[in-house]
Design a protein around this motif. Structure first.
Motif, PDB file in Angstrom:
ATOM      1  N   SER A   1     -10.092 133.620 -35.915  1.00  0.00           N
ATOM      2  CA  SER A   1     -11.416 133.896 -36.465  1.00  0.00           C
ATOM      3  C   SER A   1     -12.070 132.576 -36.869  1.00  0.00           C
ATOM      4  O   SER A   1     -11.388 131.552 -37.046  1.00  0.00           O
ATOM      5  CB  SER A   1     -11.290 134.790 -37.696  1.00  0.00           C
ATOM      6  OG  SER A   1     -10.653 134.086 -38.750  1.00  0.00           O
ATOM      7  N   CYS A   2     -13.374 132.611 -37.024  1.00  0.00           N
ATOM      8  CA  CYS A   2     -14.093 131.411 -37.469  1.00  0.00           C
ATOM      9  C   CYS A   2     -13.599 130.987 -38.854  1.00  0.00           C
ATOM     10  O   CYS A   2     -13.490 129.793 -39.129  1.00  0.00           O
ATOM     11  CB  CYS A   2     -15.593 131.677 -37.502  1.00  0.00           C
ATOM     12  SG  CYS A   2     -16.328 131.842 -35.860  1.00  0.00           S
ATOM     13  N   ARG A   3     -13.297 131.940 -39.694  1.00  0.00           N
ATOM     14  CA  ARG A   3     -12.797 131.614 -41.034  1.00  0.00           C
ATOM     15  C   ARG A   3     -11.493 130.817 -40.937  1.00  0.00           C
ATOM     16  O   ARG A   3     -11.305 129.818 -41.622  1.00  0.00           O
ATOM     17  CB  ARG A   3     -12.582 132.880 -41.847  1.00  0.00           C
ATOM     18  CG  ARG A   3     -11.989 132.582 -43.224  1.00  0.00           C
ATOM     19  CD  ARG A   3     -11.993 133.787 -44.092  1.00  0.00           C
ATOM     20  NE  ARG A   3     -13.389 133.955 -44.491  1.00  0.00           N
ATOM     21  CZ  ARG A   3     -13.871 135.029 -45.070  1.00  0.00           C
ATOM     22  NH1 ARG A   3     -13.098 136.045 -45.333  1.00  0.00           N
ATOM     23  NH2 ARG A   3     -15.140 135.105 -45.407  1.00  0.00           N
ATOM     24  N   ARG A   4     -10.589 131.248 -40.076  1.00  0.00           N
ATOM     25  CA  ARG A   4      -9.312 130.555 -39.922  1.00  0.00           C
ATOM     26  C   ARG A   4      -9.513 129.162 -39.324  1.00  0.00           C
ATOM     27  O   ARG A   4      -8.869 128.197 -39.738  1.00  0.00           O
ATOM     28  CB  ARG A   4      -8.359 131.374 -39.032  1.00  0.00           C
ATOM     29  CG  ARG A   4      -7.030 130.736 -38.824  1.00  0.00           C
ATOM     30  CD  ARG A   4      -6.200 130.646 -40.100  1.00  0.00           C
ATOM     31  NE  ARG A   4      -4.945 129.974 -39.830  1.00  0.00           N
ATOM     32  CZ  ARG A   4      -4.511 128.905 -40.465  1.00  0.00           C
ATOM     33  NH1 ARG A   4      -5.185 128.408 -41.478  1.00  0.00           N
ATOM     34  NH2 ARG A   4      -3.383 128.338 -40.127  1.00  0.00           N
ATOM     35  N   VAL A   5     -10.434 129.042 -38.384  1.00  0.00           N
ATOM     36  CA  VAL A   5     -10.721 127.734 -37.785  1.00  0.00           C
ATOM     37  C   VAL A   5     -11.343 126.808 -38.832  1.00  0.00           C
ATOM     38  O   VAL A   5     -11.052 125.608 -38.865  1.00  0.00           O
ATOM     39  CB  VAL A   5     -11.612 127.876 -36.535  1.00  0.00           C
ATOM     40  CG1 VAL A   5     -12.053 126.514 -36.012  1.00  0.00           C
ATOM     41  CG2 VAL A   5     -10.855 128.624 -35.451  1.00  0.00           C
ATOM     42  N   ALA A   6     -12.171 127.339 -39.716  1.00  0.00           N
ATOM     43  CA  ALA A   6     -12.733 126.523 -40.804  1.00  0.00           C
ATOM     44  C   ALA A   6     -11.618 126.018 -41.713  1.00  0.00           C
ATOM     45  O   ALA A   6     -11.634 124.851 -42.139  1.00  0.00           O
ATOM     46  CB  ALA A   6     -13.753 127.336 -41.593  1.00  0.00           C
TER      47      ALA A   6
END
Length: 92
Positions: A5-10
């Protein structure tokens, strides 16, 4: 862990500034950013902030501000460098 997810990549992008990443984090985060413009921009912003902060600290230390002794400036500089390399904080 292939699709993140984008959250995990952030989280991975932030972690990357402070520590070494596992190979899977590097590969999966990089793969995600290849396809995700917002995550690419977020990582670029993090890196720009890091570079600007380091430059500001170096400029302040090089300015010859007499309020702080040279020994203190050197100690602060060593701590910042050690933290940037991931070696933690050496004792004061």
């Amino acid at each position: 862990m292939i699709l993140l997810s984008c959250r995990r990549v952030a989280e991975i992008s932030s972690k990357e500034l402070d520590a070494r990443l596992r190979l899977t984090e590097l590969l999966c985060g990089g793969f995600h950013r290849l396809m995700c413009g917002p995550c690419q921009r977020y990582r670029a912003q993090l890196r720009a902030i890091e570079v600007a902060t380091r430059e500001a600290v170096r400029t302040d230390l090089d300015a010859g501000d007499e309020r702080l002794p040279d020994e203190s400036k050197a100690r602060i500089s060593r701590r910042l460098e050690a933290a940037a390399v991931g070696g933690g904080e050496p004792p004061l």
